[in-house]
Write a protein that holds these residues in place. Structure first.
Motif, PDB file in Angstrom:
ATOM      1  N   ASN A 421       0.829  -1.210   0.000  1.00 25.58           N
ATOM      2  CA  ASN A 421       0.000   0.000   0.000  1.00 25.58           C
ATOM      3  C   ASN A 421       0.864   1.262   0.000  1.00 25.58           C
ATOM      4  OD1 ASN A 421      -2.314  -1.558   0.075  1.00 25.58           O
ATOM      5  ND2 ASN A 421      -2.599  -1.363   2.291  1.00 25.58           N
ATOM      6  N   MET A 422       1.912   1.264   0.816  1.00 26.41           N
ATOM      7  CA  MET A 422       2.787   2.439   0.880  1.00 26.41           C
ATOM      8  C   MET A 422       3.592   2.605  -0.402  1.00 26.41           C
ATOM      9  SD  MET A 422       4.054   2.549   4.867  1.00 26.41           S
ATOM     10  CE  MET A 422       4.275   0.792   5.117  1.00 26.41           C
ATOM     11  N   ALA A 423       4.056   1.506  -0.971  1.00 26.18           N
ATOM     12  CA  ALA A 423       4.798   1.589  -2.235  1.00 26.18           C
ATOM     13  C   ALA A 423       3.915   2.165  -3.341  1.00 26.18           C
ATOM     14  CB  ALA A 423       5.331   0.210  -2.624  1.00 26.18           C
ATOM     15  N   ASP A 424       2.651   1.745  -3.379  1.00 30.51           N
ATOM     16  CA  ASP A 424       1.723   2.294  -4.381  1.00 30.51           C
ATOM     17  C   ASP A 424       1.551   3.800  -4.195  1.00 30.51           C
ATOM     18  OD1 ASP A 424       1.303  -0.082  -5.648  1.00 30.51           O
ATOM     19  OD2 ASP A 424      -0.556  -0.563  -4.581  1.00 30.51           O
ATOM     20  N   ALA A 425       1.498   4.251  -2.942  1.00 29.22           N
ATOM     21  CA  ALA A 425       1.338   5.681  -2.675  1.00 29.22           C
ATOM     22  C   ALA A 425       2.573   6.463  -3.128  1.00 29.22           C
ATOM     23  CB  ALA A 425       1.089   5.907  -1.192  1.00 29.22           C
ATOM     24  N   VAL A 426       3.758   5.896  -2.918  1.00 29.01           N
ATOM     25  CA  VAL A 426       4.978   6.562  -3.380  1.00 29.01           C
ATOM     26  C   VAL A 426       4.976   6.647  -4.906  1.00 29.01           C
ATOM     27  CG1 VAL A 426       7.503   6.444  -3.477  1.00 29.01           C
ATOM     28  CG2 VAL A 426       6.320   5.889  -1.347  1.00 29.01           C
ATOM     29  N   ARG A 427       4.491   5.621  -5.567  1.00 25.99           N
ATOM     30  CA  ARG A 427       4.397   5.662  -7.040  1.00 25.99           C
ATOM     31  C   ARG A 427       3.494   6.812  -7.496  1.00 25.99           C
ATOM     32  NH1 ARG A 427       3.935  -0.139  -6.192  1.00 25.99           N
ATOM     33  NH2 ARG A 427       5.854  -1.169  -6.878  1.00 25.99           N
ATOM     34  N   LEU A 428       2.421   7.058  -6.735  1.00 28.48           N
ATOM     35  CA  LEU A 428       1.497   8.129  -7.108  1.00 28.48           C
ATOM     36  C   LEU A 428       2.178   9.498  -7.083  1.00 28.48           C
ATOM     37  CD1 LEU A 428      -1.846   7.174  -5.304  1.00 28.48           C
ATOM     38  CD2 LEU A 428      -1.403   7.201  -7.758  1.00 28.48           C
ATOM     39  N   VAL A 429       3.064   9.736  -6.105  1.00 32.52           N
ATOM     40  CA  VAL A 429       3.697  11.052  -6.000  1.00 32.52           C
ATOM     41  C   VAL A 429       4.966  11.148  -6.831  1.00 32.52           C
ATOM     42  CG1 VAL A 429       2.774  11.379  -3.678  1.00 32.52           C
ATOM     43  CG2 VAL A 429       5.087  10.493  -3.943  1.00 32.52           C
ATOM     44  N   SER A 430       5.429  10.039  -7.410  1.00 28.86           N
ATOM     45  CA  SER A 430       6.677  10.071  -8.179  1.00 28.86           C
ATOM     46  C   SER A 430       6.466   9.620  -9.627  1.00 28.86           C
ATOM     47  CB  SER A 430       7.738   9.200  -7.488  1.00 28.86           C
ATOM     48  OG  SER A 430       7.272   7.865  -7.323  1.00 28.86           O
ATOM     49  N   ILE A 431       6.273   8.337  -9.851  1.00 30.34           N
ATOM     50  CA  ILE A 431       6.172   7.807 -11.213  1.00 30.34           C
ATOM     51  C   ILE A 431       5.024   8.458 -11.969  1.00 30.34           C
ATOM     52  CG2 ILE A 431       5.729   5.733 -12.577  1.00 30.34           C
ATOM     53  CD1 ILE A 431       7.129   4.136 -10.363  1.00 30.34           C
ATOM     54  N   ARG A 432       3.900   8.688 -11.308  1.00 32.90           N
ATOM     55  CA  ARG A 432       2.745   9.287 -11.964  1.00 32.90           C
ATOM     56  C   ARG A 432       3.072  10.689 -12.481  1.00 32.90           C
ATOM     57  NH1 ARG A 432      -3.287   9.431  -9.210  1.00 32.90           N
ATOM     58  NH2 ARG A 432      -4.455  10.009 -11.078  1.00 32.90           N
ATOM     59  N   ARG A 433       4.087  11.325 -11.906  1.00 32.59           N
ATOM     60  CA  ARG A 433       4.482  12.665 -12.348  1.00 32.59           C
ATOM     61  C   ARG A 433       5.740  12.627 -13.204  1.00 32.59           C
ATOM     62  NH1 ARG A 433       3.266  14.560  -6.459  1.00 32.59           N
ATOM     63  NH2 ARG A 433       1.145  15.328  -6.681  1.00 32.59           N
ATOM     64  N   GLY A 434       6.112  11.439 -13.642  1.00 33.47           N
ATOM     65  CA  GLY A 434       7.280  11.333 -14.506  1.00 33.47           C
ATOM     66  C   GLY A 434       8.599  11.345 -13.767  1.00 33.47           C
ATOM     67  N   LEU A 435       8.581  11.091 -12.457  1.00 34.28           N
ATOM     68  CA  LEU A 435       9.793  11.067 -11.660  1.00 34.28           C
ATOM     69  C   LEU A 435      10.155   9.628 -11.318  1.00 34.28           C
ATOM     70  CD1 LEU A 435       8.852  14.000  -9.237  1.00 34.28           C
ATOM     71  CD2 LEU A 435      10.377  14.109 -11.218  1.00 34.28           C
ATOM     72  N   ASP A 436      11.428   9.299 -11.397  1.00 36.05           N
ATOM     73  CA  ASP A 436      11.903   7.937 -11.156  1.00 36.05           C
ATOM     74  C   ASP A 436      12.306   7.789  -9.691  1.00 36.05           C
ATOM     75  OD1 ASP A 436      13.174   5.490 -11.080  1.00 36.05           O
ATOM     76  OD2 ASP A 436      14.159   5.741 -13.013  1.00 36.05           O
ATOM     77  N   PRO A 437      11.649   6.905  -8.925  1.00 40.21           N
ATOM     78  CA  PRO A 437      11.999   6.741  -7.503  1.00 40.21           C
ATOM     79  C   PRO A 437      13.458   6.372  -7.290  1.00 40.21           C
ATOM     80  CG  PRO A 437       9.957   5.568  -8.017  1.00 40.21           C
ATOM     81  CD  PRO A 437      10.535   6.034  -9.320  1.00 40.21           C
ATOM     82  N   ARG A 438      14.095   5.777  -8.297  1.00 38.24           N
ATOM     83  CA  ARG A 438      15.502   5.379  -8.152  1.00 38.24           C
ATOM     84  C   ARG A 438      16.435   6.582  -8.057  1.00 38.24           C
ATOM     85  NH1 ARG A 438      15.478   1.264 -13.177  1.00 38.24           N
ATOM     86  NH2 ARG A 438      14.443   3.119 -14.027  1.00 38.24           N
ATOM     87  N   ASP A 439      15.905   7.772  -8.398  1.00 37.29           N
ATOM     88  CA  ASP A 439      16.709   8.992  -8.294  1.00 37.29           C
ATOM     89  C   ASP A 439      16.530   9.677  -6.941  1.00 37.29           C
ATOM     90  OD1 ASP A 439      17.535   8.596 -10.906  1.00 37.29           O
ATOM     91  OD2 ASP A 439      15.904   9.805 -11.748  1.00 37.29           O
ATOM     92  N   PHE A 440      15.794   9.042  -6.040  1.00 34.02           N
ATOM     93  CA  PHE A 440      15.457   9.653  -4.765  1.00 34.02           C
ATOM     94  C   PHE A 440      15.984   8.820  -3.604  1.00 34.02           C
ATOM     95  CE2 PHE A 440      12.694  11.605  -7.723  1.00 34.02           C
ATOM     96  CZ  PHE A 440      12.225  12.790  -7.180  1.00 34.02           C
TER      97      PHE A 440
END
Length: 539
Positions: A421-440
């Protein structure tokens, strides 16, 4: 000599206290259980537990969930709305959208003020501020008498186009004040002098329904702190990431609607900066929820419109935080399809997880972590002892036996669902906006953040996890890091190619004068004042 800076952050399960000693440059922390019925009790309990002499305190900063909880639970005082004839239903019609477009049975929640408590008076001002129909003062006074008979505590005055000319709203407030001298009155021209009725009306309504609740809380806390020796201003964190004095809070209580949430985001930004990261995701997992914030290029994301409940916008600058129902107290359960779910329901502070032995019988993330040995049996500086036997019983009866699993596998499954659930939420604030979580980098804090941070990072391929010292009280640290801050706005209507630069400059000068007056009232010296300008344009 006063040398202590104290910050208190009230959460759903625990209230955290952070004390910074300027003379020794040292910090100490503590926490106490929250008291949902009266949050002030937990604040004062925390001050006593930390053995703070309030006469030694130079600054007392407070992040509170009082406003947020009031909007969620809708435990409002008796409120009314007064609006232009024909515009009674603006806050009910809204913009016609739904949170879940495809769910025909899902309705948007009711407005904060019921239709029977929304009243109309004849008046009309056009878009440019010209009076089309004068305010009918006889009707206005009759309405004031009616509201007095109804013993209304707080009133929102929302007239069409009042952002262009507030005259009618101001006169309506005068009439209501004469008829109901004890009532709290909010006008949309003061709260949000901007175009678009839904945002302006609803923000004003939210301000009105919160007024008596927040004012009472702030006054009582201020009085108690003063009686115990504190001589400074009580500062409260607001949604925009700054703080306000108690006097300003009484005028704009709606600004506290995301107070505690903003504190964690500010702390995450500070930790990221200290560790040399300009890109970071803040994972603030508390007892009731997880708040996720994003820092990109060193800056927190902000939004000018947000909502505690869908369909009821609050139009004030706010730090953008995504909140999901995944906390230490989130309940694990099996849905009607036989699938394991985690949250958003929570055991909260009372009765709390099963291991608290306060009457909770359903398993939570805390119970799963405790049973798996990821969490010790002592909590809150030894103030609370957790019971593994109770955790085991809750996990077995609710999850393990129905699904045919052993206790360890069931507990591990509970944790995995929470992490997903938390990973999905992080995807919403990052990948959904074109940001790669691997850069964070992932900053894991809150009472349960450090327990789950590494697993969430692994799920998202985030290479670095940062756990700050005393992660359970990091949000309280955020309250120590903010300055007194105000966000002021005015409308200017005109075509971009024909805009009068001098007129725009005059608007900015008026806003700066009001800002200087507020800061002067809050004892901020002129040389410490900073003004930032911005223009929001619509194509």
């Amino acid at each position: 000599m006063a040398n202590l800076r104290v910050a208190v952050d009230v959460g759903g399960t625990f209230t955290d206290i952070c004390i910074f000693d300027e003379s020794t440059q040292s910090m100490r922390v503590t926490k106490v259980p929250s008291t949902p019925d009266n949050p002030m009790t937990a604040v004062l309990n925390g001050v006593r537990r930390a053995d703070i002499d309030l006469s030694d305190v130079e600054l007392f900063s407070h992040g509170t969930t009082v406003a947020t909880n009031a909007l969620i639970t809708r435990r409002f005082p008796k409120a009314a709305m007064v609006t232009t004839k024909g515009f009674r239903d603006v806050i009910e019609i809204r913009d016609g959208t739904k949170d879940d477009l495809w769910d025909a049975y899902s309705d948007v929640s009711e407005p904060y003020i019921r239709r029977r408590d929304r009243f109309e008076v004849p008046e009309r001002i056009d878009f440019s501020g010209n009076v089309v129909s004068p305010l009918d003062e006889d009707t206005a006074r009759d309405l004031g008498r009616l509201l007095r008979k109804r013993e209304v505590d707080t009133i929102a005055v929302c007239f069409i186009n009042s952002y262009a000319n507030p005259t009618h709203e101001l006169r309506m407030r005068e009439i209501l004040a004469e008829e109901l001298p004890e009532a709290s009155i909010s006008t949309s021209a003061e709260i949000l002098p901007e175009i678009f009725e839904l945002g302006r009306f609803n923000t004003t309504v939210a301000n009105a329904v919160l007024g008596p609740l927040v004012s009472g809380y702030v006054e009582n806390l201020d009085r108690s702190l003063t009686a115990d020796g504190y001589t400074g201003e009580l500062l409260l964190l607001h949604s925009g990431g700054g703080s306000m004095t108690s006097e300003v809070v009484k005028r704009f209580p709606v600004r506290l609607a995301a107070s505690g949430i903003a504190a964690g985001a500010i702390a995450a930004q500070h930790v990221a900066e200290q560790c040399g990261f300009t890109n970071a995701v803040g994972l603030d997992m508390g007892g009731t929820s997880t708040d996720i914030s994003l820092i990109a290029d060193g800056e927190l994301r902000e939004t000018n419109e947000w909502q505690v409940e869908y369909g009821h916008p609050i139009v004030f600058p706010s730090i953008e935080v995504l909140t999901i129902g995944a906390g230490g107290g989130s309940l694990a359960h099996i849905d009607i399809a036989g699938s394991l779910r985690n949250g958003p329901q929570s055991a909260g502070a009372d009765p709390g997880p099963a291991c608290y032995r306060r009457g909770g019988t359903e398993p939570t993330n805390t119970d799963a972590n405790l049973w798996l040995g990821r969490l010790g049996t002592d909590l809150a500086d030894g103030e609370m002892t957790l019971d593994r036997t109770s955790s085991k019983a809750a996990i077995e009866s609710t999850i393990a036996t129905p699904l045919g699993l052993d206790t360890d596998t069931a507990a591990d499954s509970i944790i995995k669902v929470a992490n997903a659930n938390m990973a999905d939420a992080v995807r919403l604030v990052s990948i959904r906006r074109g940001l790669d979580p691997r850069d964070f980098a992932l900053i894991a804090f809150g009472g349960a953040g450090a327990l789950h941070g590494a697993d969430v990072a692994k799920e998202l391929d985030i290479p670095t996890v940062i756990v700050p010292p005393n992660p359970g009280v990091t949000s309280a640290l955020g309250c120590l890091l903010v300055d007194i801050q105000h966000d002021l706005s005015q409308m200017y209507t005109g075509a971009a190619d024909a805009a009068d630069a001098d007129a725009v400059e005059e608007h900015f000068r008026e806003l700066e004068l009001e800002g200087r007056e507020r800061l002067r009232h809050e004892k901020v010296v002129e040389e410490d004042s900073v003004f930032q300008r911005g223009i929001s344009m619509r194509y």
